[in-house]
Design an enzyme around this catalytic site. Structure first.
Site, PDB file in Angstrom:
ATOM      1  N   ASP A 252      43.464  32.972  31.408  1.00 58.22           N
ATOM      2  CA  ASP A 252      43.820  34.399  31.307  1.00 58.22           C
ATOM      3  C   ASP A 252      44.996  34.777  32.202  1.00 58.22           C
ATOM      4  O   ASP A 252      45.752  35.692  31.889  1.00 58.22           O
ATOM      5  CB  ASP A 252      42.619  35.276  31.666  1.00 58.22           C
ATOM      6  CG  ASP A 252      42.312  35.260  33.158  1.00 58.22           C
ATOM      7  OD1 ASP A 252      42.107  34.159  33.709  1.00 58.22           O
ATOM      8  OD2 ASP A 252      42.287  36.338  33.772  1.00 58.22           O
TER       9      ASP A 252
ATOM     10  N   ASP B 258      44.522  31.714  37.142  1.00 65.48           N
ATOM     11  CA  ASP B 258      43.370  30.880  37.448  1.00 65.48           C
ATOM     12  C   ASP B 258      43.101  29.916  36.295  1.00 65.48           C
ATOM     13  O   ASP B 258      43.937  29.709  35.426  1.00 65.48           O
ATOM     14  CB  ASP B 258      42.147  31.754  37.737  1.00 65.48           C
ATOM     15  CG  ASP B 258      41.899  32.766  36.611  1.00 65.48           C
ATOM     16  OD1 ASP B 258      42.258  32.473  35.466  1.00 65.48           O
ATOM     17  OD2 ASP B 258      41.352  33.850  36.885  1.00 65.48           O
TER      18      ASP B 258
ATOM     19  N   TYR C 218      36.355  41.041  33.317  1.00 63.17           N
ATOM     20  CA  TYR C 218      36.878  41.738  32.129  1.00 63.17           C
ATOM     21  C   TYR C 218      35.773  42.577  31.492  1.00 63.17           C
ATOM     22  O   TYR C 218      35.315  42.293  30.386  1.00 63.17           O
ATOM     23  CB  TYR C 218      37.447  40.734  31.121  1.00 63.17           C
ATOM     24  CG  TYR C 218      38.767  40.152  31.555  1.00 63.17           C
ATOM     25  CD1 TYR C 218      39.963  40.837  31.315  1.00 63.17           C
ATOM     26  CD2 TYR C 218      38.831  38.929  32.211  1.00 63.17           C
ATOM     27  CE1 TYR C 218      41.184  40.308  31.724  1.00 63.17           C
ATOM     28  CE2 TYR C 218      40.041  38.396  32.621  1.00 63.17           C
ATOM     29  CZ  TYR C 218      41.215  39.097  32.371  1.00 63.17           C
ATOM     30  OH  TYR C 218      42.418  38.579  32.785  1.00 63.17           O
TER      31      TYR C 218
ATOM     32  N   GLU D 169      50.553  38.431  40.176  1.00 63.61           N
ATOM     33  CA  GLU D 169      49.894  37.520  39.246  1.00 63.61           C
ATOM     34  C   GLU D 169      50.304  37.841  37.808  1.00 63.61           C
ATOM     35  O   GLU D 169      50.239  38.985  37.378  1.00 63.61           O
ATOM     36  CB  GLU D 169      48.369  37.608  39.372  1.00 63.61           C
ATOM     37  CG  GLU D 169      47.641  36.603  38.486  1.00 63.61           C
ATOM     38  CD  GLU D 169      46.140  36.582  38.724  1.00 63.61           C
ATOM     39  OE1 GLU D 169      45.496  35.581  38.375  1.00 63.61           O
ATOM     40  OE2 GLU D 169      45.602  37.575  39.270  1.00 63.61           O
TER      41      GLU D 169
END
Length: 537
Positions: A18, A21, A170, A395
């Site tokens: 995603d 990570d 999420y 990120e």
């Protein structure tokens, strides 16, 4: 094989992580595939012209192949691989991964209408994108999309109520109702079956489609996307018996557009001082990306229908809607107070301490440039700290990057109003063209990719791949294309009859490189393509 709880083995190789990570979260992954597919559907000719269509379809297929494997039974879908908590405690290369790899699924006893609905939407949108290029694959995608929509609708529930491992990362904050509408709209787009449009109309109020007026569009909240897609149907003169309901969706789409354009009275989306849309402190670029996409497609819908956008603070022309999308994209690419491109690898200045394991091992600058990654972006005052620990803004995410593929394709095909893009970090002047020669330096490979009949006339879609076989880089080419009866994409017409050149964004074709031309032919044989003149250098 990815190991699954209870010692069951399921092939879940593939798909996408995603963000920075190593967890495969199915919910945002499916949204990203839906947006990539939507970009292809809206801007296919622009991607062909930029020689990016095959790359886009490959990226979609990588995701959809994974979803096909994850959908092991009609009412079973594997929706996560990896554990967010243990994964985030360990910074290591994917090749050296040592953290647990549990996998989680939804089924009739553990429903997840949101993630099942989003995956159905992704497969349906991808089926339409592949229809002209791989019809058998499109049929398979559509079969799974229909099964997943039935599963999502019949066994209703939020996936994060079932799977605690997803809730922290999420959560489905907007509920599953928007995904049910989203999936149905995409199935209507992919099939043309009014049954799905009827589902949307009947459930418009109960599922929130005509009630929610939103100022964000994201992996979680799909209402704005639903409203814009249905506006397209209405603006194109469709809707039939459901037109009155579609008008309600259209009103909500206009609310979103006006809020982004800062013309919605007191209900505008916030912006930074320099004009970047600002929805949230954490990974705000995902909202910029998705809003820019909706602005771009909606601007085109208005242009095609000849309509204008009616906002509380005045009317907005189609060109101005697209111009606002361009302003957001320009900010992303470096036209901002810091002259910082938030797309890694673009321009002279971009984040060098990206929060992504594949790009870096702390504490130094990234040893690997993560080309194309869109980081979380600046704060609300246009400030940015290039620090790997600043994961809220440093990120990159899959959900942020996917919509921008379509946005960039659309904007690349139409120069800015000023006609001068030399101040953009992306600008590179073309190399000078030396002496030229005549002959046939290009090999042409013709393929008929689709055919259909309309009003008794047969039409054929032709794809022509041309390959540089002359052994040197080609910097200019003039093609003669004879007996062409329909539109053509991937070349630029000249003032001479039947003569075409490279489009403006192709200034050099290296030896062995290839590009694509797509054209529509009305019956009869294919067009005749030959090289009249070319230059090397």
């Amino acid at each position: 094989m990815e190991n699954v709880s209870n010692n069951v083995q399921v092939d879940l190789v593939g798909g996408y992580y995603d963000a920075g990570d190593h967890v495969k979260f199915g919910f945002p992954m499916a949204y990203a595939v839906t947006m990539l597919s939507w970009g292809v559907l809206e801007f296919e000719k622009e991607m062909v012209a930029a020689d990016e269509l095959n790359r886009a379809l490959d990226a979609i297929r990588w995701g959809t192949n994974y979803f096909l494997k994850a959908h092991t039974q009609p009412n079973v879908l594997w929706v996560q691989v990896g554990d967010g908590d243990s994964d985030h405690l360990c910074w290591e290369r994917a090749e050296d991964m040592s953290t647990p790899r549990p996998a989680s699924k939804i089924d009739t006893d553990h429903p997840g209408s949101d993630v099942a609905g989003e995956t159905a939407a992704a497969l349906a949108a991808a089926a339409k994108a592949f229809r002209h290029y791989d019809s058998q694959y499109a049929d398979v995608l559509l079969l799974h999309a229909k099964q997943l929509f039935s599963f999502a609708d019949t066994f209703r529930g939020r996936y994060d109520d079932t799977l605690q491992c997803a809730k922290k990362f999420y959560p489905s904050a907007s509920g599953y109702q928007d995904e049910l509408l989203w999936a149905a709209v995409w199935l209507y787009e992919a099939t043309g079956d009014d049954t799905y449009l009827g589902y949307v109309a009947r459930n418009a109020e109960s599922l929130g489609g005509t009630g929610w007026a939103v100022r964000e569009f994201s992996w979680d909240n799909k209402y704005a996307g639903v409203q814009v897609l249905l506006s397209k149907v209405l603006l194109a003169g469709g809707g039939g018996d459901y037109a009155d309901t579609l008008k309600q969706f259209h009103a909500k789409a206009e609310f979103f557009m006006c809020a982004c354009l800062q013309k919605n009275g007191g209900n505008n989306v916030k912006t930074t001082p320099a004009g970047l849309l600002y929805v949230a402190d954490w990974n705000n670029m995902q909202y910029v990306s998705s809003a820019s996409f909706l602005l771009a497609v909606y601007g085109d819908y208005l242009a095609e229908s000849g309509d204008t956008l009616n906002c509380p603070d005045g009317q907005v022309k189609a060109a101005d809607v697209l111009a606002y999308a361009r302003s957001q994209a320009d900010y992303v690419l470096g036209k901002n107070p810091l002259s910082m491109s938030y797309m890694v690898g673009h321009g002279d200045k971009y984040p060098s301490h990206v929060h992504h394991r594949g790009a870096s091992i702390p504490p130094g600058a990234d040893p690997n440039v993560l080309h194309g990654a869109l980081v979380g972006g600046p704060d609300g005052n246009d400030g940015f700290v290039d620090d790997r620990c600043n994961y809220q803004r440093a990120e990159p995410t899959l959900a942020s990057a996917a919509p921008m593929c379509g946005v960039f394709a659309r904007l690349a095909a139409e120069p800015a109003a000023s006609g001068d893009d030399s101040s953009s970090p992306a600008y590179n002047p073309p190399a000078p063209a030396p002496a030229h020669g005549k002959g046939s330096p290009l090999e042409f490979v013709h393929t008929v990719t689709d055919s259909w009949t309309k009003d008794g006339v047969e039409y054929y879609r032709h794809a022509v791949t041309y390959i540089n076989r002359c052994g040197q880089a080609i910097t200019y080419v003039k093609l003669k294309i004879e007996e062409l009866t329909g539109p053509i994409y991937g070349v630029a017409a000249t003032q001479e009859k039947e003569m075409y050149e490279f489009p403006s964004w192709i200034t050099r074709l290296e030896a062995g490189d290839k590009r694509d031309i797509v054209y529509i032919q009305e019956g009869g044989p294919p067009a005749k393509i030959s090289v009249v003149e070319y230059k090397t250098g």
